[in-house]
Design a protein around this motif. Structure first.
Motif, PDB file in Angstrom:
ATOM      1  N   VAL A 550       0.848  -1.187   0.000  1.00 37.70           N
ATOM      2  CA  VAL A 550       0.000   0.000   0.000  1.00 37.70           C
ATOM      3  C   VAL A 550       0.888   1.243   0.000  1.00 37.70           C
ATOM      4  O   VAL A 550       1.740   1.409   0.875  1.00 37.70           O
ATOM      5  N   HIS A 551       0.694   2.120  -0.991  1.00 37.98           N
ATOM      6  CA  HIS A 551       1.465   3.353  -1.116  1.00 37.98           C
ATOM      7  C   HIS A 551       0.585   4.521  -0.663  1.00 37.98           C
ATOM      8  O   HIS A 551      -0.498   4.738  -1.215  1.00 37.98           O
ATOM      9  N   GLY A 556       1.063  17.341  -1.315  1.00 37.75           N
ATOM     10  CA  GLY A 556       2.394  17.895  -1.568  1.00 37.75           C
ATOM     11  C   GLY A 556       3.521  16.925  -1.290  1.00 37.75           C
ATOM     12  O   GLY A 556       4.692  17.328  -1.207  1.00 37.75           O
ATOM     13  N   ASP A 557       3.205  15.644  -1.165  1.00 32.32           N
ATOM     14  CA  ASP A 557       4.194  14.626  -0.812  1.00 32.32           C
ATOM     15  C   ASP A 557       5.261  14.493  -1.911  1.00 32.32           C
ATOM     16  O   ASP A 557       4.943  14.345  -3.087  1.00 32.32           O
ATOM     17  N   VAL A 558       6.536  14.562  -1.515  1.00 31.09           N
ATOM     18  CA  VAL A 558       7.645  14.363  -2.460  1.00 31.09           C
ATOM     19  C   VAL A 558       8.581  13.265  -1.971  1.00 31.09           C
ATOM     20  O   VAL A 558       9.696  13.114  -2.478  1.00 31.09           O
ATOM     21  N   SER A 559       8.122  12.490  -0.972  1.00 33.75           N
ATOM     22  CA  SER A 559       9.001  11.493  -0.358  1.00 33.75           C
ATOM     23  C   SER A 559       9.015  10.161  -1.102  1.00 33.75           C
ATOM     24  O   SER A 559       9.887   9.331  -0.858  1.00 33.75           O
ATOM     25  N   HIS A 560       8.071   9.964  -2.005  1.00 30.80           N
ATOM     26  CA  HIS A 560       8.011   8.672  -2.694  1.00 30.80           C
ATOM     27  C   HIS A 560       9.177   8.542  -3.675  1.00 30.80           C
ATOM     28  O   HIS A 560       9.559   9.514  -4.335  1.00 30.80           O
ATOM     29  N   PRO A 561       9.755   7.339  -3.786  1.00 35.39           N
ATOM     30  CA  PRO A 561      10.897   7.144  -4.704  1.00 35.39           C
ATOM     31  C   PRO A 561      10.596   7.518  -6.155  1.00 35.39           C
ATOM     32  O   PRO A 561      11.504   7.896  -6.903  1.00 35.39           O
ATOM     33  N   GLU A 565       8.703  11.089 -11.367  1.00 34.40           N
ATOM     34  CA  GLU A 565       7.933  10.516 -12.481  1.00 34.40           C
ATOM     35  C   GLU A 565       6.457  10.881 -12.367  1.00 34.40           C
ATOM     36  O   GLU A 565       5.804  11.216 -13.366  1.00 34.40           O
ATOM     37  N   MET A 566       5.944  10.824 -11.142  1.00 30.96           N
ATOM     38  CA  MET A 566       4.529  11.123 -10.911  1.00 30.96           C
ATOM     39  C   MET A 566       4.222  12.573 -11.265  1.00 30.96           C
ATOM     40  O   MET A 566       3.232  12.877 -11.946  1.00 30.96           O
ATOM     41  N   ILE A 613      -3.392   8.768  -8.006  1.00 29.25           N
ATOM     42  CA  ILE A 613      -3.840   8.441  -9.367  1.00 29.25           C
ATOM     43  C   ILE A 613      -2.649   8.416 -10.320  1.00 29.25           C
ATOM     44  O   ILE A 613      -2.515   7.515 -11.164  1.00 29.25           O
ATOM     45  N   SER A 614      -1.758   9.389 -10.178  1.00 26.82           N
ATOM     46  CA  SER A 614      -0.574   9.452 -11.039  1.00 26.82           C
ATOM     47  C   SER A 614       0.300   8.218 -10.855  1.00 26.82           C
ATOM     48  O   SER A 614       0.807   7.637 -11.819  1.00 26.82           O
ATOM     49  N   PHE A 615       0.468   7.808  -9.586  1.00 26.28           N
ATOM     50  CA  PHE A 615       1.260   6.604  -9.316  1.00 26.28           C
ATOM     51  C   PHE A 615       0.620   5.385  -9.973  1.00 26.28           C
ATOM     52  O   PHE A 615       1.312   4.531 -10.545  1.00 26.28           O
ATOM     53  N   GLY A 616      -0.704   5.311  -9.914  1.00 28.82           N
ATOM     54  CA  GLY A 616      -1.401   4.204 -10.543  1.00 28.82           C
ATOM     55  C   GLY A 616      -1.210   4.189 -12.049  1.00 28.82           C
ATOM     56  O   GLY A 616      -1.062   3.120 -12.665  1.00 28.82           O
ATOM     57  N   ILE A 617      -1.183   5.371 -12.660  1.00 32.73           N
ATOM     58  CA  ILE A 617      -1.030   5.466 -14.120  1.00 32.73           C
ATOM     59  C   ILE A 617       0.345   4.975 -14.563  1.00 32.73           C
ATOM     60  O   ILE A 617       0.464   4.205 -15.518  1.00 32.73           O
TER      61      ILE A 617
END
Length: 675
Positions: A550-551, A556-561, A565-566, A613-617
């Motif tokens: 689960v992500h 404003g989150d910028v911590s995801h690796p 890209e997102m 949604i962007s991560f899912g795409i």
């Protein structure tokens, strides 16, 4: 065998002083006790318990004085569930002069209990006294059980108080009787007396019943005390006691102590696994529950219907829809999908995990449906924005005369009417509920407010005297948001703040309200008040499941690796969307509960739901459905973006907020822009 052909040759049953033989049927009208059959109140010669002629011939062939043979006959019929016949055999036994013994009386008393014949049971009590059997432990236990079931636990307690203290079964039975009458405090008190009285031996059943009382009372300390007693008695690892300990800790909310008991158990059955899995799911430990379910299968323990029912709620989430499909597949492969309760649970799981199509397919395949089945599917379509379909299904239910419609079913159709904004139909079904609860009234307020009928909503609230319930005001506020009724909206927000002065959400609402009116001084003042009170609003966050992980994203989150890209993907998409600047700004009069200032300070495409949604795409193949959950209501900008993106990419986006599912498909949303 001795053949007896004449009743005159037999010793008179009345010589024992047990009952009289009447020439006329006894007047049974005096024996009116609950719903007990009157036919077995007394057993005169003209009893209504007819015995076939062949049976009389059998009785005539029995030895006159051989009580053992009669007891065997009584035991055989009692074991076969022929309790009324047992009473008739007892009559014949007495008529033939056979003296009952300590094995006869308990069985006849049991037959009285099973046939709900209290008055005859009282006569048997008198028989026991006259025969000198009233102090026998088996007789006492049978009498206590009969009085407890057919009269009350207090009546049984009167007999118990006169019985020998060393009768452990009687102690345990009394504790169980108090539990059956929903008196866990009295049950626990009696168990503690049993522990103090060293003459009574503590057995697993007594411990299990006491632990059940602790769980019912949510008394963790009392449960721990009983746990210590089980250790002293050397019964901690008895399977019944261990399972009872496990359930008690789960009921008291102590998952860690429950898991400690579970891990120490030398042997486990399906009940052990089910209790532990259900405990995790109940406390929100869905992943732990799923892990344990897999371990249960790995260790060769086949889940039963209760195990399945306990794990399915863990899959009733958007992020766990794949796990739900796996368990459904397991049910189909193992042929355990025929139980209506399990089928309803599977359908409910699909509804809550965002797969209304699967839920509908299961419903269509049902061989039989109960009211729960119809309620789940009606509510399911409503939650997924298809209120009209839910309403039509309920109309089909009304035509099914064999099913009695209950209040939850009416609630589901009222919910469907609210979703579809069907006011007249909603009024009608609300009137079908005899004693509507506050939650039902809230739904009616929501229906009127969403339809813009604010005056009728006000009169309804005042008439029901529910104006002090915050959820009622929030339902009214939803209508104000939809119809942009700023005046009533302001009044509602002020009332909410007065009712819940320490709820940060109410100050956020007020701040958003002032911001919508460009009263920035009041915005700052409201936020200063929040700061002084130490109130912090919940941050908006969204999450999506990908490859069993689960992500989670905050605004404003910028911590995801894969954050870069997102962001790049969102920027490319938004550059293709021609939206005027005013449509891209958040509408403050939207009355959303999360912190508008938090989301206003960053680009709208950086909102948590857009990040998910962007991560899912970027993580899934083209055409794959994207499933996202948000802890707050989705904002207007993101709602518009999701509609356009679904059309551009030819993808369905399912976004669940606390109130409903949004199915974005081909440029439109299932909520019809009313959410």
């Amino acid at each position: 065998m001795i053949q007896l052909t004449k009743m005159d040759s037999l010793p008179s049953a009345s010589s024992y002083g047990l009952f009289e033989v009447h020439d006329k049927p006894a007047n049974l009208s005096q024996y009116k006790h609950r719903c007990f059959p009157q036919c077995c109140v007394r057993l005169p010669t003209q009893t209504k318990l007819k015995v076939p002629p062949i049976a009389h011939k059998t009785f005539d062939q029995l030895p006159v004085r051989d009580t053992f043979v009669w007891n065997n006959l009584i035991h055989t019929h009692l074991s076969s569930g022929e309790s009324y016949l047992v009473l008739s055999i007892y009559e014949q036994m007495l008529l033939r002069g056979v003296r009952p013994d300590k094995r006869t009386i308990p069985r006849i008393i049991t037959a009285c209990r099973l046939t709900h014949c209290l008055p005859f049971g009282e006569q048997l009590h008198a028989h026991a006294l006259k025969l000198g059997l009233s102090t026998d432990n088996y007789v006492i236990t049978a009498l206590i059980q009969m009085y407890g079931h057919l009269n009350s636990a207090d009546a049984a307690k009167l007999l118990f108080d006169q019985s020998p203290r060393e009768n452990s079964v009687a102690w345990t039975l009394m504790v169980k009787l108090y539990m059956a009458e929903d008196e866990p405090s009295l049950a626990l008190h009696l168990f503690n007396q049993m522990v103090v009285d060293s003459r009574a031996k503590i057995d697993p059943v007594a411990l299990g019943t006491a632990l059940k009382a602790c769980g019912r009372l949510k008394s963790l300390q009392e449960g721990r005390n009983v746990h210590e007693i089980s250790k002293k008695c050397g019964l901690e690892f008895d399977l019944l006691v261990s399972n009872s300990l496990l359930k008690m800790y789960m009921d008291c909310g102590s998952t860690e102590e429950g898991r400690a008991v579970f891990d120490r158990m030398p042997s486990k059955d399906a009940i052990s696994w089910t209790s532990m899995i259900g405990g995790y799911v109940k406390e929100g430990g869905f992943n732990e529950g799923l892990k344990l379910f897999r371990q249960m299968n790995f260790e060769g323990m086949k889940p039963d219907s209760l195990s399945i029912a306990s794990i399915l709620p863990a899959c009733a989430r958007v992020a766990a829809h794949k796990h739900g499909k796996e368990i459904h597949g397991y049910l189909l492969r193992n042929g355990t999908n025929s139980n209506i309760t399990i089928q309803n649970a599977v359908m409910d799981m699909y509804v809550k995990s965002g797969s209304i199509e699967y839920a509908s397919k299961i419903f269509d395949e049902f061989k039989e449906r109960d009211v729960v089945s119809w309620t789940i599917i009606t509510m399911g379509y409503s939650l997924h924005g298809q209120g009209i379909v839910g309403f039509e299904l309920f109309q089909a239910l009304e035509q099914t005369s064999s099913i009695e419609i209950d209040e939850p079913a009416y609630f589901s159709v009222l919910h469907a009417c609210t979703t579809a904004c069907m006011v007249d139909e909603g009024r009608f079904y609300f009137g079908c509920i005899r004693s509507p609860k506050v939650t039902t009234c809230i739904l009616m307020v929501a229906l009127l407010a969403r339809a813009g009928l604010f005056e009728e909503a006000r009169l309804f609230i005042e008439g029901r005297q529910i104006q002090h319930h915050t959820e009622v005001l929030r339902a009214l506020l939803d209508g104000c948001r939809i119809h942009q009724n700023l005046m009533i909206g302001n009044q509602v927000i002020e009332k909410l703040r007065d009712l819940e002065p320490l709820n940060a959400e109410n100050y956020v609402l007020l701040s958003n309200w002032y911001a919508g009116l460009a009263e920035w001084d009041m915005v700052n003042k409201t936020r200063e008040t929040m700061k002084n009170l130490g109130l912090k609003p919940r941050k908006a966050c969204s999450w999506i499941e990908f490859q069993n992980k689960v992500h989670v994203f905050e605004t404003g989150d910028v911590s995801h690796p894969r954050s870069n890209e997102m962001t790049c993907k969102l920027q490319c998409l938004t550059s293709e969307i021609e939206v005027e600047e005013k449509e891209r700004k958040i509408c403050y009069s939207d009355f959303i509960f999360h912190d508008v200032e938090e989301e206003q300070e960053c680009d709208p495409i950086r909102h948590s739901e857009m990040l998910a949604i962007s991560f899912g795409i970027i993580s899934t193949e083209a055409g794959t459905t994207i499933r996202v959950t948000k802890n707050h209501r989705v904002c207007s900008n993101c709602h518009n973006y999701a509609k356009i993106i679904s059309q551009m990419l030819k993808r369905e986006i399912i976004l669940k907020d606390p109130n409903r599912f949004h199915h974005f498909k081909e440029g439109s949303c299932s909520c019809r822009d009313h959410w």
